[in-house]
Motif scaffolding. Sequence first.
Motif, PDB file in Angstrom:
ATOM      1  N   LEU A  15      80.556  28.527 -32.158  1.00  0.00           N
ATOM      2  CA  LEU A  15      80.609  28.610 -30.696  1.00  0.00           C
ATOM      3  C   LEU A  15      79.942  29.883 -30.187  1.00  0.00           C
ATOM      4  CD1 LEU A  15      84.207  27.283 -29.988  1.00  0.00           C
ATOM      5  CD2 LEU A  15      82.033  26.157 -29.466  1.00  0.00           C
ATOM      6  N   ARG A  16      80.201  31.005 -30.873  1.00  0.00           N
ATOM      7  CA  ARG A  16      79.531  32.259 -30.483  1.00  0.00           C
ATOM      8  C   ARG A  16      78.018  32.127 -30.631  1.00  0.00           C
ATOM      9  NH1 ARG A  16      83.977  34.474 -33.051  1.00  0.00           N
ATOM     10  NH2 ARG A  16      82.838  34.751 -34.987  1.00  0.00           N
ATOM     11  N   VAL A  21      72.462  31.553 -28.302  1.00  0.00           N
ATOM     12  CA  VAL A  21      71.160  30.888 -28.200  1.00  0.00           C
ATOM     13  C   VAL A  21      70.960  30.209 -26.852  1.00  0.00           C
ATOM     14  CG1 VAL A  21      70.901  30.570 -30.688  1.00  0.00           C
ATOM     15  CG2 VAL A  21      71.887  28.737 -29.313  1.00  0.00           C
ATOM     16  N   SER A  22      72.043  29.969 -26.112  1.00  0.00           N
ATOM     17  CA  SER A  22      71.902  29.372 -24.778  1.00  0.00           C
ATOM     18  C   SER A  22      71.948  30.428 -23.682  1.00  0.00           C
ATOM     19  CB  SER A  22      72.993  28.328 -24.543  1.00  0.00           C
ATOM     20  OG  SER A  22      74.262  28.937 -24.507  1.00  0.00           O
ATOM     21  N   ASN A  23      71.861  31.696 -24.087  1.00  0.00           N
ATOM     22  CA  ASN A  23      71.846  32.824 -23.137  1.00  0.00           C
ATOM     23  C   ASN A  23      73.056  32.827 -22.203  1.00  0.00           C
ATOM     24  OD1 ASN A  23      69.399  33.937 -24.066  1.00  0.00           O
ATOM     25  ND2 ASN A  23      68.267  32.406 -22.908  1.00  0.00           N
ATOM     26  N   GLY A  24      74.220  32.483 -22.745  1.00  0.00           N
ATOM     27  CA  GLY A  24      75.447  32.530 -21.960  1.00  0.00           C
ATOM     28  C   GLY A  24      75.648  31.355 -21.030  1.00  0.00           C
ATOM     29  N   ARG A  25      74.688  30.443 -20.977  1.00  0.00           N
ATOM     30  CA  ARG A  25      74.850  29.268 -20.133  1.00  0.00           C
ATOM     31  C   ARG A  25      75.761  28.272 -20.832  1.00  0.00           C
ATOM     32  NH1 ARG A  25      69.722  26.762 -20.065  1.00  0.00           N
ATOM     33  NH2 ARG A  25      69.432  27.900 -21.962  1.00  0.00           N
ATOM     34  N   ARG A  32      69.112  14.614 -26.635  1.00  0.00           N
ATOM     35  CA  ARG A  32      67.974  15.401 -27.103  1.00  0.00           C
ATOM     36  C   ARG A  32      68.416  16.726 -27.719  1.00  0.00           C
ATOM     37  NH1 ARG A  32      62.875  16.754 -27.428  1.00  0.00           N
ATOM     38  NH2 ARG A  32      62.023  18.642 -26.503  1.00  0.00           N
ATOM     39  N   ARG A  33      69.328  17.411 -27.066  1.00  0.00           N
ATOM     40  CA  ARG A  33      69.798  18.699 -27.589  1.00  0.00           C
ATOM     41  C   ARG A  33      70.531  18.529 -28.920  1.00  0.00           C
ATOM     42  NH1 ARG A  33      71.731  20.489 -21.705  1.00  0.00           N
ATOM     43  NH2 ARG A  33      69.794  21.440 -21.015  1.00  0.00           N
ATOM     44  N   VAL A  34      71.337  17.487 -29.032  1.00  0.00           N
ATOM     45  CA  VAL A  34      72.044  17.230 -30.284  1.00  0.00           C
ATOM     46  C   VAL A  34      71.042  16.915 -31.393  1.00  0.00           C
ATOM     47  CG1 VAL A  34      73.638  15.647 -31.446  1.00  0.00           C
ATOM     48  CG2 VAL A  34      74.179  16.507 -29.172  1.00  0.00           C
TER      49      VAL A  34
END
Length: 46
Positions: A15-16, A21-25, A32-34
């Motif tokens: 999770l961290r 990698v998502s810049n806190g978003r 697609r992301r999966v």
Amino acid sequence: MDETSDLTLNERAWLRFLREVSNGRDPRPTLRRVQLLRRLCAPRRG
């Protein structure tokens, strides 16, 4: 019961990592992301 207490240390680390990698978003998990994450985590074939 608090759901975070059910997480293992490795799950918390993932999770961290995802937050970093998502810049806190907090992007929702699209197909697609999966698929991209699965491709990145798959062992490389020689």
